[in-house]
Design a protein around this motif. Structure first.
Motif, mmCIF file in Angstrom:
data_model
loop_
_atom_site.group_PDB
_atom_site.id
_atom_site.type_symbol
_atom_site.label_atom_id
_atom_site.label_comp_id
_atom_site.label_asym_id
_atom_site.label_seq_id
_atom_site.Cartn_x
_atom_site.Cartn_y
_atom_site.Cartn_z
ATOM 1 N N TYR A 16 -8.577 -2.318 8.536
ATOM 2 C CA TYR A 16 -8.790 -1.437 7.388
ATOM 3 C C TYR A 16 -7.510 -0.656 7.108
ATOM 4 O O TYR A 16 -7.057 0.126 7.950
ATOM 5 C CB TYR A 16 -9.948 -0.472 7.656
ATOM 6 N N ILE A 17 -6.946 -0.866 5.925
ATOM 7 C CA ILE A 17 -5.702 -0.176 5.565
ATOM 8 C C ILE A 17 -5.951 1.324 5.438
ATOM 9 O O ILE A 17 -5.091 2.141 5.772
ATOM 10 C CB ILE A 17 -5.118 -0.742 4.253
ATOM 11 N N ARG A 18 -7.135 1.703 4.965
ATOM 12 C CA ARG A 18 -7.475 3.129 4.875
ATOM 13 C C ARG A 18 -7.378 3.789 6.249
ATOM 14 O O ARG A 18 -6.805 4.869 6.403
ATOM 15 C CB ARG A 18 -8.895 3.300 4.315
ATOM 16 N N GLN A 19 -7.954 3.122 7.243
ATOM 17 C CA GLN A 19 -7.935 3.677 8.594
ATOM 18 C C GLN A 19 -6.528 3.653 9.176
ATOM 19 O O GLN A 19 -6.142 4.560 9.919
ATOM 20 C CB GLN A 19 -8.891 2.896 9.498
ATOM 21 N N ALA B 125 0.824 -1.205 0.000
ATOM 22 C CA ALA B 125 0.000 0.000 0.000
ATOM 23 C C ALA B 125 0.859 1.256 0.000
ATOM 24 O O ALA B 125 2.057 1.211 0.278
ATOM 25 C CB ALA B 125 -0.922 -0.003 1.217
ATOM 26 N N GLU B 126 0.201 2.361 -0.314
ATOM 27 C CA GLU B 126 0.880 3.654 -0.311
ATOM 28 C C GLU B 126 0.043 4.655 0.475
ATOM 29 O O GLU B 126 -1.144 4.830 0.201
ATOM 30 C CB GLU B 126 1.071 4.157 -1.743
ATOM 31 N N SER C 15 -3.466 6.057 -0.799
ATOM 32 C CA SER C 15 -3.463 6.490 -2.198
ATOM 33 C C SER C 15 -3.359 5.333 -3.189
ATOM 34 O O SER C 15 -3.757 5.475 -4.350
ATOM 35 C CB SER C 15 -2.328 7.492 -2.442
ATOM 36 N N GLN C 16 -2.838 4.187 -2.754
ATOM 37 C CA GLN C 16 -2.783 2.998 -3.610
ATOM 38 C C GLN C 16 -2.788 1.762 -2.734
ATOM 39 O O GLN C 16 -2.266 1.791 -1.615
ATOM 40 C CB GLN C 16 -1.512 2.978 -4.471
ATOM 41 N N ASP D 9 -9.559 7.336 1.265
ATOM 42 C CA ASP D 9 -8.778 7.090 0.051
ATOM 43 C C ASP D 9 -9.055 8.216 -0.942
ATOM 44 O O ASP D 9 -9.663 9.232 -0.596
ATOM 45 C CB ASP D 9 -9.088 5.710 -0.542
ATOM 46 N N LEU D 10 -8.648 8.032 -2.191
ATOM 47 C CA LEU D 10 -8.809 9.095 -3.182
ATOM 48 C C LEU D 10 -10.231 9.200 -3.728
ATOM 49 O O LEU D 10 -10.517 10.067 -4.549
ATOM 50 C CB LEU D 10 -7.820 8.879 -4.331
ATOM 51 N N GLY D 11 -11.118 8.325 -3.265
ATOM 52 C CA GLY D 11 -12.493 8.356 -3.740
ATOM 53 C C GLY D 11 -13.386 9.326 -2.990
ATOM 54 O O GLY D 11 -14.530 9.551 -3.388
#
Length: 241
Positions: free
Chosen positions: A181-184, A76-77, A200-201, A88-90
């Motif tokens: 959750y990777i986003r969190q 991940a990035e 971001s990725q 995320d970017l959404g």
């Protein structure tokens, strides 16, 4: 390829999900491709993420809970500088850094913070998630602008390694338990560093013993006339879980 069972469509498919599709989109494509009623996936992958998605066919759908419970690995990035509603970017930007100090962080500072998130940690699920609150999925509430209290959950991070730092971006590899959750995680790491951040990725590379290296592009599965040969039979799938 894999040998056939009495019913060759009882088994699992390893799909390399492209960015832009939901996990449910992939299920629908596979259901139509093989004209099946019972098709499911073994763990949601966000639309903006790519990588390994396990699709279960017919009787293999009974393996769902076992597959979802498997440990997972991601590359991940994280990008520092701003956070979003979805993590995320959404999503829409909700916070921006007040200064550019995040561009001046030292490598050791970032590494020290990352190490704080190795082991058993507590994580509050993001509002944009499938976790339920009084029977309603959180993301449905989030889309209406409603935020509700969420209890922290205990999850495990077995391995967390920084692969590259090119500020404001930090690329890392993580192996973790279900429910993380990777986003969190990116939001929490950013907060610990003192700056807003987002995912971001992300690419999911493994689920248990299953690897992205063995997965097939969705277009390949949908367009090859004999793509049934890529189905891992149920008896073999059971042994791999």
């Amino acid at each position: 390829m894999y040998g056939k069972e009495v019913n060759a469509l009882d088994g699992i498919l390893l799909i390399d999900k492209p960015v832009g599709l939901t996990s449910h989109d992939v299920v629908d494509y596979i259901r139509k491709r093989y004209m099946l009623k019972k098709v499911g996936h073994g763990g949601t992958l966000d639309p903006l993420a790519s990588g390994l998605l396990i699709i279960m066919l017919n009787r293999a759908t009974k393996l769902s809970q076992k597959i979802i419970a498997l440990d997972k690995e991601y590359i991940a990035e994280m990008t520092l500088g701003f956070s979003t509603t979805t993590g995320d970017l959404g999503g829409q930007v909700v916070e921006k850094a007040k200064d550019d100090g995040y561009l001046k962080l030292a490598k050791y500072q970032i590494e020290q913070v990352f190490q704080k998130f190795v082991g058993e940690i507590e994580q509050i699920p993001p509002m944009y998630s499938a976790v339920k609150y009084k029977g309603v999925r959180l993301y449905k509430l989030a889309r209406k602008g409603i935020e509700v209290p969420r209890d922290p959950r205990r999850v495990k991070v077995y391995n967390l390694v920084i692969e590259d730092i090119d500020l404001p971006r930090v690329k890392f590899k993580i192996r973790c338990s279900r429910g993380l959750y990777i986003r969190q995680l990116c939001i929490d790491i950013g907060r610990e560093l003192g700056y807003p951040a987002h995912l971001s990725q992300m690419v999911r590379t493994t689920i248990g013993k299953f690897s992205l290296d063995s997965a097939h592009k969705l277009d390949k599965i949908l367009n090859e006339p004999d793509s049934e040969k890529y189905i891992i039979p149920l008896d073999i799938a059971r042994k791999l879980i």
